[in-house]
Structures are given as C-alpha cells and as structure tokens.
Motif scaffolding. Structure first.
Motif, mmCIF file in Angstrom:
data_model
loop_
_atom_site.group_PDB
_atom_site.id
_atom_site.type_symbol
_atom_site.label_atom_id
_atom_site.label_comp_id
_atom_site.label_asym_id
_atom_site.label_seq_id
_atom_site.Cartn_x
_atom_site.Cartn_y
_atom_site.Cartn_z
ATOM 1 N N SER A 54 -47.326 116.047 43.459
ATOM 2 C CA SER A 54 -46.530 114.936 43.396
ATOM 3 C C SER A 54 -47.357 113.430 43.501
ATOM 4 O O SER A 54 -48.557 113.687 44.001
ATOM 5 N N ALA A 55 -46.627 112.337 43.191
ATOM 6 C CA ALA A 55 -47.375 111.229 43.716
ATOM 7 C C ALA A 55 -47.816 110.993 45.233
ATOM 8 O O ALA A 55 -48.699 110.452 45.740
ATOM 9 N N THR A 56 -46.784 111.670 46.061
ATOM 10 C CA THR A 56 -46.784 111.482 47.424
ATOM 11 C C THR A 56 -47.830 112.158 47.823
ATOM 12 O O THR A 56 -48.730 111.886 48.603
ATOM 13 N N THR A 80 -40.433 99.264 48.288
ATOM 14 C CA THR A 80 -40.989 100.507 47.482
ATOM 15 C C THR A 80 -40.280 101.630 48.152
ATOM 16 O O THR A 80 -39.551 101.600 49.200
ATOM 17 N N PHE A 81 -40.814 102.729 47.359
ATOM 18 C CA PHE A 81 -40.290 104.108 47.966
ATOM 19 C C PHE A 81 -41.057 104.323 49.114
ATOM 20 O O PHE A 81 -42.269 103.974 49.316
ATOM 21 N N VAL A 126 -47.772 98.434 44.426
ATOM 22 C CA VAL A 126 -46.826 99.082 43.459
ATOM 23 C C VAL A 126 -46.679 98.340 42.215
ATOM 24 O O VAL A 126 -46.159 97.196 42.359
ATOM 25 N N ASP A 152 -50.293 102.363 43.676
ATOM 26 C CA ASP A 152 -49.202 103.323 43.507
ATOM 27 C C ASP A 152 -48.601 103.036 42.139
ATOM 28 O O ASP A 152 -47.764 102.211 42.052
ATOM 29 N N ALA A 154 -46.729 105.092 40.476
ATOM 30 C CA ALA A 154 -45.750 106.060 40.350
ATOM 31 C C ALA A 154 -45.121 105.770 39.063
ATOM 32 O O ALA A 154 -44.533 106.769 38.112
ATOM 33 N N HIS A 155 -44.806 104.475 38.827
ATOM 34 C CA HIS A 155 -43.802 104.112 37.806
ATOM 35 C C HIS A 155 -44.744 103.905 36.255
ATOM 36 O O HIS A 155 -44.057 103.561 35.474
ATOM 37 N N SER A 176 -46.878 109.319 39.161
ATOM 38 C CA SER A 176 -45.663 110.319 39.420
ATOM 39 C C SER A 176 -45.306 110.977 38.222
ATOM 40 O O SER A 176 -44.841 110.231 37.050
ATOM 41 N N HIS A 178 -42.187 112.969 38.623
ATOM 42 C CA HIS A 178 -40.860 113.298 39.109
ATOM 43 C C HIS A 178 -40.046 113.292 38.032
ATOM 44 O O HIS A 178 -40.098 112.406 37.015
ATOM 45 N N LYS A 181 -38.939 110.002 36.152
ATOM 46 C CA LYS A 181 -40.396 109.060 35.749
ATOM 47 C C LYS A 181 -40.417 109.210 33.936
ATOM 48 O O LYS A 181 -39.759 109.980 33.405
ATOM 49 N N GLY A 188 -44.503 116.418 40.221
ATOM 50 C CA GLY A 188 -45.785 116.547 40.009
ATOM 51 C C GLY A 188 -46.250 115.170 39.962
ATOM 52 O O GLY A 188 -45.586 114.086 40.180
ATOM 53 N N TYR A 320 -34.649 100.430 46.108
ATOM 54 C CA TYR A 320 -35.079 100.653 47.567
ATOM 55 C C TYR A 320 -34.425 100.057 48.438
ATOM 56 O O TYR A 320 -33.864 98.631 48.389
HETATM 57 C C1 LIG Z 1 -41.524 108.053 42.630
HETATM 58 C C2 LIG Z 1 -42.202 107.423 43.595
HETATM 59 C C3 LIG Z 1 -42.957 107.838 44.330
HETATM 60 C C4 LIG Z 1 -43.065 109.201 44.732
HETATM 61 O O1 LIG Z 1 -43.419 110.009 43.796
HETATM 62 P P1 LIG Z 1 -43.445 111.717 43.868
HETATM 63 O O2 LIG Z 1 -43.977 112.356 42.663
HETATM 64 O O3 LIG Z 1 -41.793 111.841 43.768
HETATM 65 O O4 LIG Z 1 -44.090 111.877 45.168
HETATM 66 C C5 LIG Z 1 -44.095 107.000 45.108
HETATM 67 N N1 LIG Z 1 -43.999 105.664 44.746
HETATM 68 C C6 LIG Z 1 -43.055 105.014 43.887
HETATM 69 C C7 LIG Z 1 -43.161 103.395 43.822
HETATM 70 C C8 LIG Z 1 -42.195 105.950 43.441
HETATM 71 O O5 LIG Z 1 -41.132 105.083 42.405
#
Ligand SMILES: *Cc1c(COP(=O)(O)O)cnc(C)c1O
Length: 376
Positions: A54-56, A80-81, A126, A152, A154-155, A176, A178, A181, A188, A320
């Motif tokens: 995951s991105a996490t 943010t997340f 982010v 980050d 992720a997006h 990410s 997820h 996305k 992932g 968020y």
């Molecule tokens: C979706 C998201 C994450 C987490 O991604 P995962 O792959 O679900 O862990 C982290 N930061 C932001 C900004 C996100 O939108």
C-alpha cells in the motif's frame, strides 16, 4: 445508483494472474513485480521503485529509512489521509500540521517555514487530486533547512509539475494502487527512492531486514539479518493484476481527462453565479484527473446538496476530516487553528469519476447540480 467510484478492469488481469500461477512463483519480487517497477523507473525516470502492499506501507518504509524517532518533528498537511501523518507518528515523531492554501487544498508554501525548528526532519507533501504542489518553493525550503522532502503521491500517478513527473521531485514518494485510485491493485503501493544513498537500505527494509534481494540477484552467497524491516512486498498475484492495469494507463487517463473536462466546463456557470468554487489547477500542474471536486461557497449547503444528490441516485462525497482536529492528535496536543484546512474539510464535494461513467450519467449529474442551485 451512480456510484462515486467503480473499479476499472482491463480484462488482462486474470490472464496475468494465471501466468503467475503457471510460473509457480507467487511470492514477491518476481517477474511481474520487476515489470511494474521497471514501468515506473523507465517511464518517469524515478531512480528506484519498490512495490509495496500500500502507499501506507511505502510511507512506513520512508519513516524507517529516515530513522524517525521520538524527538523528531515532521511537517504534514492537516487536510490529508491519516497515513500521511500516521506512518511518522507511529515511529514516535511529533507531527506539526500545516495549513492548506486559501484557494487550494495543497500545503501553503508561504506558511511552512514558520513551522520549521531544530528538530524538524522532513516535510511531507500531498498532491491533492493529483494536482502538483508548488514544488520549486518546497525544494528550496528543504535545501535551505536541510530537510527531507517526501511526496505523498498517493493520488498522483502520471501527474506532472510542468513536464516533471510527481513522485520524482522529492527524496522519496509513495504512490497508491488502492481500489479508489486511477490505477488499482485492490490494495497496493509503490515506494519511490530518488536519493541513491537510500536505495540499498530500502531493499533490505523491504525484505524483512535482510539482503534477500541482493541474494536473489546472486550478489551474495546467503542472506542474513542486517537491519530493521518488515514484509513490505506484495505477492506476484498483486503485481500481475497491477501490470494489466499499467498497460492501459493511457486509455484510462484519456477517459478520466474527458470526464474531468466535461465537469469543469459545465460547472463553470455555477462558479460564475457564485455558488461553487472550482479551484482550477495552477498552470504548472499537469494533473491526472484523479478527482473532480469543488467547494460550496456556503458550507451549510454541503450536507443538503449531498442528500439531494443521494435522493437522485448520485453518490457524491465529502473528503478528509482535518487531522489536526482528530481524536488521536488531540490526545496529546492542543487545538490549533488551521482555517483553510478546516474550510476545505467543511466544503468539498467530490463527484463520481470512473472509466465507465457515460454521457447520460454526466448530463444527469450536471443537471441535478444545476437544479439544486436553481439554475438552468
Ligand atoms: C489513498 C491515500 C493514501 C493511502 O494509500 P493506501 O494505498 O490505501 O495505503 C495515503 N495518502 C493519501 C493522500 C491517499 O489518498
């Protein structure tokens, strides 16, 4: 019901998963993992990429790589997340929350320097909705104060600052895959390491603190415990699925840009009427149409609008909750005032956005919005 999201499938996912099964190599760091990592390194010039769960997990790895520990401070946007902050908080860092810009959810570069102190180790940015932060300003701030810059992203797969790919502009980035996305693998992610000094250690942390990756390349006779780490690599089944998606990146992006463009054009009237704000991306941000969002000028209209759309069978969403007001943060810290982050949290509306969304549905969504605002 027009749902907010519908996962895209290229049709090749099962073929590649069957290939992985036939190869009898299902654990991580196999052929499909390599193909996915190569895709990002070749296409975007990222120095080193490692697939993660995951991105996490990628953010967790960054916190380990930077030896984040109690006493360190990390600057993170409030809007943010949770993982953007939690990966660093979980290693003991004190999270210093930064506000958004007044006109955009991204971190305000003008306010961040005041948050930097002797304990600050890193700034985590982010790129909200895949729209680039003002990167040169943050890069300069980090150079000046000798801080690590973490994206980050992720997006932000296939998003750019002018021509430069996001994810390649900080020391590290997390992307990410997820289900929500642009490109998905169920769950992932990807760790991007742009600073060569961290590449070797990242591979070790990725493989439970061992040099198993070097061993797999026949660079060593045995593998052994060398460092901190955990199991951060996904199986080949996940990588096979992901590769089928990556092959369709161009067509996915083309469709998403079409949808985004439709909304932007059609909703301009509502912006001109003073009902909503579209927060058009800055000219330097070549974004990836990850989200289409607007803010309602009057935040008290947000809940009624979401309910109105729901009754029409349209699933629109807020986003968020500001992290600086979260129960976890407030256990140990006093309330801060971050008015822009709080305002975005109270006023953002995200509209349905997925590959299969058709013209009939788009028109219906736009008409419903116009109807709510007594227009058209
Ligand atoms: C979706 C998201 C994450 C987490 O991604 P995962 O792959 O679900 O862990 C982290 N930061 C932001 C900004 C996100 O939108």
């Amino acid at each position: 019901m027009i749902t907010f999201n519908k996962p895209y499938f290229s049709g090749k996912e099962l073929d590649y998963i069957k290939e992985a099964i036939a190869s009898k190599k299902l654990s991580g760091n196999g052929v499909f993992t390599q193909k996915c990592q190569d895709f990002f390194e070749d296409k975007y010039g990222f120095k080193k990429c490692l697939l993660t769960h995951s991105a996490t997990a990628a953010l967790d790895m960054i916190a380990l790589l930077l030896e984040i520990q109690p006493g360190d401070e990390v600057i993170v946007p409030s809007f943010t997340f949770v993982s953007t902050a939690n990966s660093f908080a979980s290693r003991g860092a004190k999270i210093i929350f930064a506000d958004s810009c007044s006109d955009h959810p991204n971190m305000d570069p003008g306010k961040v320097e005041a948050l930097i102190g002797p304990k600050t180790k890193a700034i985590v940015l982010v790129h909200y909705a895949g729209v680039a932060c003002d990167m040169p300003v943050f890069q300069e701030i980090c150079r000046k104060h000798q801080l690590y810059l973490i994206e980050d992203a992720a997006h932000a797969i296939h998003s750019f600052y002018h021509e430069e790919a996001l994810g390649g502009m900080g020391h590290f980035a997390a992307i990410s895959f997820h289900e929500t996305k642009n490109i998905i693998a169920g769950e992932g992610g990807l760790l991007v390491i742009n600073d060569q000094n961290f590449v070797k250690r990242a591979e070790i942390i990725w493989e439970k603190g061992t040099n198993r990756t070097a061993f797999a390349r026949h660079e060593t006779q045995k593998y052994e415990w060398l460092d901190k780490g955990s199991s951060f690599l996904p199986s080949e089944l996940t990588a096979a699925f992901l590769f089928a998606q990556l092959e369709q990146l161009d067509s996915i992006q083309m469709r998403r840009h079409f949808l985004w463009g439709f909304y932007a054009k059609r909703l301009k009237k509502l912006e001109l009427m003073g009902k909503i704000n579209l927060h058009s991306p800055a000219e330097y941000a070549n974004h990836n149409a990850h989200l289409f969002y607007f803010t309602v000028v009057d935040p008290t209209q947000r809940e009624p609008l979401l309910q109105f759309l729901e009754q029409k069978g349209i699933q629109a969403l807020s986003h968020y909750l500001p992290l600086h007001l979260s129960p976890f943060h407030l256990q140990g810290h006093s309330k801060e005032s971050l008015p822009h982050a709080t305002n975005f949290a109270a006023s953002i509306v995200r509209l349905p956005m997925y590959y299969e969304l058709g013209q009939t549905e788009l028109d219906f969504i736009a008409q419903s919005l116009e109807e709510f605002f007594n227009f058209g």
